[in-house]
Scaffold this active site. Sequence first.
Site, short mmCIF file in Angstrom:
data_model
loop_
_atom_site.label_atom_id
_atom_site.label_comp_id
_atom_site.label_asym_id
_atom_site.label_seq_id
_atom_site.Cartn_x
_atom_site.Cartn_y
_atom_site.Cartn_z
CE1 TYR A 137 -54.93 -3.73 -26.06
CE2 TYR A 137 -55.01 -3.44 -23.67
CZ TYR A 137 -55.50 -3.15 -24.93
OH TYR A 137 -56.56 -2.30 -25.06
CE LYS A 141 -44.53 13.11 1.73
NZ LYS A 141 -43.10 13.07 2.15
C1 LIG Z 1 -42.96 12.12 3.21
C2 LIG Z 1 -42.19 12.45 4.44
C3 LIG Z 1 -42.56 11.90 5.68
C4 LIG Z 1 -43.58 10.80 5.81
O1 LIG Z 1 -43.03 9.58 5.38
P1 LIG Z 1 -43.84 8.19 5.50
O2 LIG Z 1 -42.88 7.18 5.01
O3 LIG Z 1 -45.00 8.32 4.58
O4 LIG Z 1 -44.25 8.03 6.90
C5 LIG Z 1 -41.92 12.38 6.81
N1 LIG Z 1 -40.94 13.32 6.72
C6 LIG Z 1 -40.52 13.84 5.54
C7 LIG Z 1 -39.43 14.83 5.51
C8 LIG Z 1 -41.13 13.41 4.35
O5 LIG Z 1 -40.71 13.90 3.19
#
Ligand SMILES: *Cc1c(COP(=O)(O)O)cnc(C)c1O
Length: 347
Positions: free
Chosen positions: A241, A35
């Site tokens: 800053y 994703k």
């Molecule tokens: C994002 C996600 C993962 C992966 O999680 P990681 O901590 O990056 O390994 C797996 N399952 C679901 C449902 C997620 O939303």
Amino acid sequence: MSPESRLTIDLDAMAANYAAIQAEGGGVEIAPVVKADGYGLGVGPVARRLWALGARRFFVARASEGAALRRELGARDATLYVLDGALAGQEELLRDFHLTPVLASAEQVARWDGIAGLHIDTGMNRVGVSPADAGALAHRRFEMVMSHLGSAEAADNARTTGQLTRFREVRPLFPHSPASLSASAGAFKGEAYRYDFVRPGISLYGGGPFETPDARIKAVATLDAPILQIRDLRPGDQVGYGKMFTADRPMRVAVAGAGYADGVLRTAHARGAAALDGVLCPFLAITMDMIVVDLAACPGARVGDRLELLGPNARLDDLSAAAGSVAHEILTGLSRRAERQYIGTVA
Ligand SMILES: *Cc1c(COP(=O)(O)O)cnc(C)c1O
């Protein structure tokens, strides 16, 4: 080489992480989570290499990400799961790109009649059908059933064992569907958490499963930038800053050409460090385009030398801890400003 910031994505390191997660699970099937554009690293190159390694199930969050992934994979016959499930109005998109929604509510189960996975909410309290409602769905064939752990990175956590117990209870309702419970952290928690396939994201991309650098996981993303100037500070000199840093002694510092606009979170300025030839140089200030580091440990530094802001020495989990964040946010926040290059076998 351009004298600007650069992001190098090492696909061989990702392959080593894939192998490490699989070995940890005694050969368990890996269903990569890609994703958010492959956690910011580019879903096309990432997913094609993962396919070449043997992955056949992939997870995205949005249907639009699934469509983009389908285009990137071309004729490769992979199952692409959409964690949003089947949102009203996206049915056509899901069907056109042969996406498999992971149905996330009873309403979605009622409305979608195509092939689908089922998300069971065992205690994450985001999406999914409750274990109580799952019983009424046992007559339906789901392509897989899954749940997601909310605190798997913590050791001996009552929330996690509670979620495991609830998943164990509902799993027999769907005897013909493969099951999945774990993301990166759960994949390293032992046999009970692994089921038929695991869904790692961050540990494929270089984050330790337990939010700290892990010897089994290699850095995948390296962000580096050149030293633009080296300066001497006197006691009382302020850097950058506001009140970000005030020298209390004479110091040599380097100014590097990257900043939070490249994805180095500003909140890391007080605790993070960059690496020069493997030696850590603490951040003093992080601004949009420039980062100032202390050169006390690196007296040989010269203008033009490249500072590693993220990589095998400046570890992802250390940077995220310094920023009060998680590795996922660092990677997905890497911007398009740094020039990108892929190394290792590109599939
Ligand atoms: C994002 C996600 C993962 C992966 O999680 P990681 O901590 O990056 O390994 C797996 N399952 C679901 C449902 C997620 O939303």
